[in-house]
Design a protein around this motif. Structure first.
Motif, PDB file in Angstrom:
ATOM      1  N   THR A 236       2.904  17.933  -5.966  1.00  0.00           N
ATOM      2  CA  THR A 236       4.211  17.324  -6.274  1.00  0.00           C
ATOM      3  C   THR A 236       4.864  16.791  -5.021  1.00  0.00           C
ATOM      4  O   THR A 236       5.390  15.670  -5.007  1.00  0.00           O
ATOM      5  CB  THR A 236       5.145  18.367  -6.933  1.00  0.00           C
ATOM      6  OG1 THR A 236       4.487  18.959  -8.052  1.00  0.00           O
ATOM      7  CG2 THR A 236       6.446  17.726  -7.392  1.00  0.00           C
ATOM      8  N   ARG A 237       4.807  17.567  -3.963  1.00  0.00           N
ATOM      9  CA  ARG A 237       5.443  17.154  -2.704  1.00  0.00           C
ATOM     10  C   ARG A 237       4.714  15.977  -2.068  1.00  0.00           C
ATOM     11  O   ARG A 237       5.333  15.069  -1.513  1.00  0.00           O
ATOM     12  CB  ARG A 237       5.533  18.339  -1.748  1.00  0.00           C
ATOM     13  CG  ARG A 237       6.548  19.358  -2.258  1.00  0.00           C
ATOM     14  CD  ARG A 237       6.690  20.578  -1.415  1.00  0.00           C
ATOM     15  NE  ARG A 237       7.632  21.497  -2.074  1.00  0.00           N
ATOM     16  CZ  ARG A 237       8.166  22.558  -1.489  1.00  0.00           C
ATOM     17  NH1 ARG A 237       7.870  22.870  -0.244  1.00  0.00           N
ATOM     18  NH2 ARG A 237       9.003  23.330  -2.158  1.00  0.00           N
TER      19      ARG A 237
ATOM     20  N   TYR B 265       5.630  12.981  -3.979  1.00  0.00           N
ATOM     21  CA  TYR B 265       6.989  12.586  -3.605  1.00  0.00           C
ATOM     22  C   TYR B 265       6.962  11.754  -2.337  1.00  0.00           C
ATOM     23  O   TYR B 265       7.605  10.704  -2.249  1.00  0.00           O
ATOM     24  CB  TYR B 265       7.865  13.836  -3.406  1.00  0.00           C
ATOM     25  CG  TYR B 265       9.298  13.498  -3.030  1.00  0.00           C
ATOM     26  CD1 TYR B 265       9.663  13.337  -1.701  1.00  0.00           C
ATOM     27  CD2 TYR B 265      10.266  13.324  -4.019  1.00  0.00           C
ATOM     28  CE1 TYR B 265      10.960  13.000  -1.353  1.00  0.00           C
ATOM     29  CE2 TYR B 265      11.574  12.993  -3.683  1.00  0.00           C
ATOM     30  CZ  TYR B 265      11.915  12.848  -2.341  1.00  0.00           C
ATOM     31  OH  TYR B 265      13.212  12.516  -2.010  1.00  0.00           O
ATOM     32  N   LYS B 266       6.178  12.218  -1.362  1.00  0.00           N
ATOM     33  CA  LYS B 266       6.091  11.484  -0.078  1.00  0.00           C
ATOM     34  C   LYS B 266       5.534  10.082  -0.292  1.00  0.00           C
ATOM     35  O   LYS B 266       6.019   9.108   0.270  1.00  0.00           O
ATOM     36  CB  LYS B 266       5.182  12.242   0.895  1.00  0.00           C
ATOM     37  CG  LYS B 266       5.825  13.438   1.556  1.00  0.00           C
ATOM     38  CD  LYS B 266       4.843  14.100   2.519  1.00  0.00           C
ATOM     39  CE  LYS B 266       5.374  15.446   2.976  1.00  0.00           C
ATOM     40  NZ  LYS B 266       4.360  16.213   3.714  1.00  0.00           N
TER      41      LYS B 266
ATOM     42  N   ASN C 143       5.565   8.355  -3.071  1.00  0.00           N
ATOM     43  CA  ASN C 143       6.566   7.577  -3.805  1.00  0.00           C
ATOM     44  C   ASN C 143       7.662   7.098  -2.863  1.00  0.00           C
ATOM     45  O   ASN C 143       8.152   5.976  -2.974  1.00  0.00           O
ATOM     46  CB  ASN C 143       7.214   8.425  -4.916  1.00  0.00           C
ATOM     47  CG  ASN C 143       6.375   8.406  -6.172  1.00  0.00           C
ATOM     48  OD1 ASN C 143       5.311   7.804  -6.209  1.00  0.00           O
ATOM     49  ND2 ASN C 143       6.856   9.079  -7.209  1.00  0.00           N
ATOM     50  N   LEU C 144       8.054   7.979  -1.952  1.00  0.00           N
ATOM     51  CA  LEU C 144       9.100   7.635  -0.984  1.00  0.00           C
ATOM     52  C   LEU C 144       8.645   6.461  -0.127  1.00  0.00           C
ATOM     53  O   LEU C 144       9.388   5.515   0.107  1.00  0.00           O
ATOM     54  CB  LEU C 144       9.423   8.852  -0.124  1.00  0.00           C
ATOM     55  CG  LEU C 144      10.453   8.631   0.988  1.00  0.00           C
ATOM     56  CD1 LEU C 144      11.789   8.214   0.407  1.00  0.00           C
ATOM     57  CD2 LEU C 144      10.622   9.903   1.819  1.00  0.00           C
TER      58      LEU C 144
ATOM     59  N   ALA D  99       8.777   3.382  -2.169  1.00  0.00           N
ATOM     60  CA  ALA D  99      10.172   2.977  -2.402  1.00  0.00           C
ATOM     61  C   ALA D  99      10.741   2.291  -1.158  1.00  0.00           C
ATOM     62  O   ALA D  99      11.435   1.277  -1.259  1.00  0.00           O
ATOM     63  CB  ALA D  99      11.028   4.176  -2.791  1.00  0.00           C
TER      64      ALA D  99
ATOM     65  N   LYS E  93      11.906  -1.564  -0.626  1.00  0.00           N
ATOM     66  CA  LYS E  93      13.233  -1.889  -0.101  1.00  0.00           C
ATOM     67  C   LYS E  93      13.102  -2.893   1.043  1.00  0.00           C
ATOM     68  O   LYS E  93      13.843  -3.884   1.110  1.00  0.00           O
ATOM     69  CB  LYS E  93      13.900  -0.608   0.402  1.00  0.00           C
ATOM     70  CG  LYS E  93      15.403  -0.591   0.224  1.00  0.00           C
ATOM     71  CD  LYS E  93      15.991   0.658   0.788  1.00  0.00           C
ATOM     72  CE  LYS E  93      16.276   1.673  -0.265  1.00  0.00           C
ATOM     73  NZ  LYS E  93      17.014   2.840   0.210  1.00  0.00           N
TER      74      LYS E  93
ATOM     75  N   LEU F  78      14.680   8.642   9.933  1.00  0.00           N
ATOM     76  CA  LEU F  78      13.362   8.797   9.331  1.00  0.00           C
ATOM     77  C   LEU F  78      12.415   7.698   9.809  1.00  0.00           C
ATOM     78  O   LEU F  78      12.864   6.577  10.079  1.00  0.00           O
ATOM     79  CB  LEU F  78      13.485   8.769   7.809  1.00  0.00           C
ATOM     80  CG  LEU F  78      14.256   9.987   7.258  1.00  0.00           C
ATOM     81  CD1 LEU F  78      14.650   9.753   5.828  1.00  0.00           C
ATOM     82  CD2 LEU F  78      13.402  11.248   7.403  1.00  0.00           C
TER      83      LEU F  78
ATOM     84  N   TYR G  15      10.331   5.732   8.409  1.00  0.00           N
ATOM     85  CA  TYR G  15      10.272   4.467   7.683  1.00  0.00           C
ATOM     86  C   TYR G  15      11.495   3.595   7.992  1.00  0.00           C
ATOM     87  O   TYR G  15      11.463   2.381   7.919  1.00  0.00           O
ATOM     88  CB  TYR G  15      10.138   4.683   6.168  1.00  0.00           C
ATOM     89  CG  TYR G  15      11.192   5.582   5.529  1.00  0.00           C
ATOM     90  CD1 TYR G  15      10.876   6.880   5.129  1.00  0.00           C
ATOM     91  CD2 TYR G  15      12.491   5.128   5.317  1.00  0.00           C
ATOM     92  CE1 TYR G  15      11.825   7.688   4.542  1.00  0.00           C
ATOM     93  CE2 TYR G  15      13.447   5.934   4.726  1.00  0.00           C
ATOM     94  CZ  TYR G  15      13.109   7.220   4.342  1.00  0.00           C
ATOM     95  OH  TYR G  15      14.045   8.027   3.750  1.00  0.00           O
TER      96      TYR G  15
ATOM     97  N   ALA H 134      15.384   6.269  -6.904  1.00  0.00           N
ATOM     98  CA  ALA H 134      14.482   5.212  -6.439  1.00  0.00           C
ATOM     99  C   ALA H 134      13.095   5.771  -6.134  1.00  0.00           C
ATOM    100  O   ALA H 134      12.100   5.056  -6.182  1.00  0.00           O
ATOM    101  CB  ALA H 134      15.049   4.543  -5.181  1.00  0.00           C
ATOM    102  N   VAL H 135      13.022   7.074  -5.808  1.00  0.00           N
ATOM    103  CA  VAL H 135      11.732   7.682  -5.452  1.00  0.00           C
ATOM    104  C   VAL H 135      11.064   8.328  -6.669  1.00  0.00           C
ATOM    105  O   VAL H 135       9.871   8.142  -6.896  1.00  0.00           O
ATOM    106  CB  VAL H 135      11.922   8.734  -4.332  1.00  0.00           C
ATOM    107  CG1 VAL H 135      10.582   9.353  -3.942  1.00  0.00           C
ATOM    108  CG2 VAL H 135      12.589   8.098  -3.112  1.00  0.00           C
TER     109      VAL H 135
ATOM    110  N   PHE I   4      10.659  19.182  -4.297  1.00  0.00           N
ATOM    111  CA  PHE I   4       9.926  18.155  -3.546  1.00  0.00           C
ATOM    112  C   PHE I   4       9.835  18.396  -2.047  1.00  0.00           C
ATOM    113  O   PHE I   4       9.258  17.594  -1.325  1.00  0.00           O
ATOM    114  CB  PHE I   4      10.564  16.779  -3.800  1.00  0.00           C
ATOM    115  CG  PHE I   4      10.664  16.421  -5.253  1.00  0.00           C
ATOM    116  CD1 PHE I   4      11.903  16.334  -5.873  1.00  0.00           C
ATOM    117  CD2 PHE I   4       9.523  16.214  -6.018  1.00  0.00           C
ATOM    118  CE1 PHE I   4      12.001  16.019  -7.221  1.00  0.00           C
ATOM    119  CE2 PHE I   4       9.619  15.903  -7.366  1.00  0.00           C
ATOM    120  CZ  PHE I   4      10.860  15.811  -7.973  1.00  0.00           C
TER     121      PHE I   4
END
Lengths: 483, 92
Positions: free
Chosen positions: A22-23, A26-27, A29-30, A33, A37, A191, A193, B17-18, B63
């Motif tokens: 899951t984590r 998440y990373k 997906n981040l 995202a 952007k 961060l 990114y 958004a994520v 998360f």
């Protein structure tokens, strides 16, 4: 009983694995995202550049605004170097710090001033010089002369802007300015990114601003060129009008001069002594040359106004060549030139071309040969072979320099050595010859070696000019409009 | 909305958004916090600093630390306007 601990260990492990997955998801997906952007922002910047209605300053302002809309920066400002590259001019600034507040007003004031470009160790200079993004903790390290340390610290506290990024704006291997970004967090907490976004942003903004500035330069150059072209066209038209008017005015008295000289030469005013005959014939030859010259000028102006008429009639080309050679015989003798005509197409018969204009073309070639190859033999030939009719005039004179050949048949152009050998030429003869020959479907022949001589001539496909008709055949008059 | 609520709204928007709509679902599980699904308008009751911390914890639980970094980044422009002692601990 012993099975239970194993089962809970497996469950625990599965639970941890799920958590890990899951984590990790998440990373990923981040990352996606943030990339989206960044791409969305860069796409909006590209669209701004493509909008031709907007100039560089407006583009810069919109870039700062949309950056703030998309990303949580506190302030974005763009400075662009002037043409002398001695000052950075403020182009745009957007900030979340409210206008009307003291802090907002101070920021707007600071970012509205020009920055001198110095070769010093300031952060802005270093960033421009190295092409690297620099980080400042306080505004006074960027605008020291305008803002003291105390004021900078106060501003930092009031606005919450903790760090400043100085990003060089580059394009075409040159620094065109800087973008300054104020962020509300410490650099260490930024961060990865977000740092990547700043790098990509400064690169894209540099290109965007440069493109807009280039576009403006091109528009200004185009306008200057259009104005200059218009002026040149006006001058060209004025010149053509003058030539046309002058030629018409000169033709009338010249016709009169020719007429009387001709009458004198034929003995209409009584028999002339040999010397008087010689003088009269020389004067008549010069008058005829002037007639051709004026005809050339008139034809040039007719070409430019689209009013040149090709009047095709059946005539004997071989006889026309002989006539012109005879007409120029006295001049040839004066220049020590022997003209040798060899007619390799005696069975040619009549051809269908504009006799008056072809006569002029032939006269131009013969005349040039005499002046540029004095005291020599000029070989004139007419041949019909391989389905083509070829006329050429070959001299052993000054020739044409290699770099002048491409311009030789242009209007008013005269090669430097030709100008020296014959100062009074107009530069129209060869231009007219080419126009007249090509308008009738022919091709100009030209070859030359500097210092050794030149060959000028023309060639027509026999099928297109041969006529079986007699001399009494109806003429074909074709008005020619040139685009 | 006050600064805490604005910060919460921004955190939820960035998380959405994520991870998508699940971000709003998870936020609504935080006691003292309510999110309007359509408008994303946030209302916080009781101790706003604590509620904000709980929101961050909710995401961290699922998360991990990366989501905490996203929360901090999202809330930074609002939190920077708060006095230091009033900044929720997880957002410092």
């Amino acid at each position: 009983m012993k099975a239970a601990p194993k089962k809970s260990a497996v469950t625990l492990s599965a639970g941890r694995e799920t958590e890990h997955v899951t984590r990790e998801l998440y990373k990923q997906n981040l990352e996606l995202a943030e990339r989206n952007k960044t791409l969305s922002l860069l796409r909006k910047i590209d669209e701004l550049v493509l909008d031709s209605e907007v100039d560089a300053k407006e583009v810069a302002q919109k870039i700062t605004q949309i950056t703030l809309d998309e990303i949580d920066f506190s302030l974005v400002a763009i400075f662009v170097a002037n043409k002398k590259r001695d000052t950075l001019a403020p182009y745009a600034m957007s900030t979340r710090v409210g206008s009307g507040t003291t802090q907002g007003d101070i920021l707007r004031s600071i970012f509205n001033h020009k920055l001198p470009i110095k070769k010093d160790d300031s952060l802005i200079s270093e960033s421009r010089r190295t092409g690297k993004i620099m980080v400042a903790k306080s505004l006074d390290s960027l605008f020291g002369s305008k803002l003291g340390r105390h004021s900078a610290d106060l501003l930092k506290k009031e606005t919450g802007i903790k760090n400043w990024f100085v990003c060089p704006l580059g394009a075409r291997w040159e620094s065109i300015g800087v973008m300054i970004i104020g962020i509300p967090v410490a650099v260490s907490r930024l961060l990865p990114y977000r740092r990547t976004l700043i790098e990509r942003l400064s690169s894209a903004v540099g290109v965007a601003i440069d493109n807009k500035l280039l576009y403006k330069e091109i528009q200004e150059s185009s306008l200057r060129l259009r104005i200059a072209n218009k002026r040149l066209r006006e001058l060209d038209e004025a010149k053509d009008e003058f030539i046309s008017m002058a030629s018409h005015q000169l033709r009338t008295p010249l016709t009169s001069i020719k007429g009387y000289l001709s009458m004198l030469s034929e003995g209409d005013a009584g028999k002339l002594k040999p010397q008087q005959t010689e003088f009269t014939e020389l004067a008549l030859t010069s008058a005829q040359r002037m007639v051709y010259l004026i005809a050339d000028m008139l034809n040039v102006s007719r070409i430019n106004t689209g009013k040149l008429v090709i009047d095709k009639r059946a005539f004997d080309l071989g006889k026309t060549i002989k006539d012109e050679i005879k007409q120029l015989s006295r001049t040839a003798e004066a220049h020590g030139v022997k003209m040798k005509f060899s007619n390799g197409a005696p069975q040619l018969g009549l051809v269908n071309l504009d006799e008056g204009k072809m006569r002029q073309v032939i006269m131009n070639f013969l005349d040039n040969a005499m002046y540029y190859a004095p005291n020599s033999t000029v070989e004139v030939s007419l041949e019909g072979a391989g389905g083509k009719l070829r006329f050429s005039v070959r001299d052993h004179g000054i020739g044409v320099p290699e770099r002048e050949k491409a311009k030789l048949f242009k209007k008013f152009y005269r090669a430097p050595n030709a100008r020296q050998a014959r100062p009074d030429g107009t530069g129209l003869g060869l231009y007219m010859a080419k126009m007249v020959v090509e308008l009738q479907g022919g091709k100009i022949l030209f070859d030359s070696q500097p210092g050794k001589g030149s060959t000028f001539g023309f060639e027509f496909p026999l099928a297109s000019i041969k006529t079986r008709a007699s001399k009494k055949s109806a003429p074909a008059i074709e008005p020619v409009t040139l685009k | 909305m006050d600064l805490y609520e604005q910060a919460a709204e921004k955190i939820i928007t960035e998380q959405e958004a994520v991870i998508g709509p699940i971000a709003v679902e998870q936020a609504n599980k935080v006691s003292g916090l309510r999110v309007d699904r359509a408008s994303h308008k946030v209302t916080i009751q009781d101790d706003k600093g604590k509620v904000l911390n709980k929101l961050v914890q909710q995401y961290e639980h699922l998360f991990g630390q990366t989501s905490v970094a996203v929360c901090k980044d999202a809330a930074s422009s609002f939190i920077s306007k708060l006095p230091a002692q009033e900044v929720p601990s997880l957002l410092r």
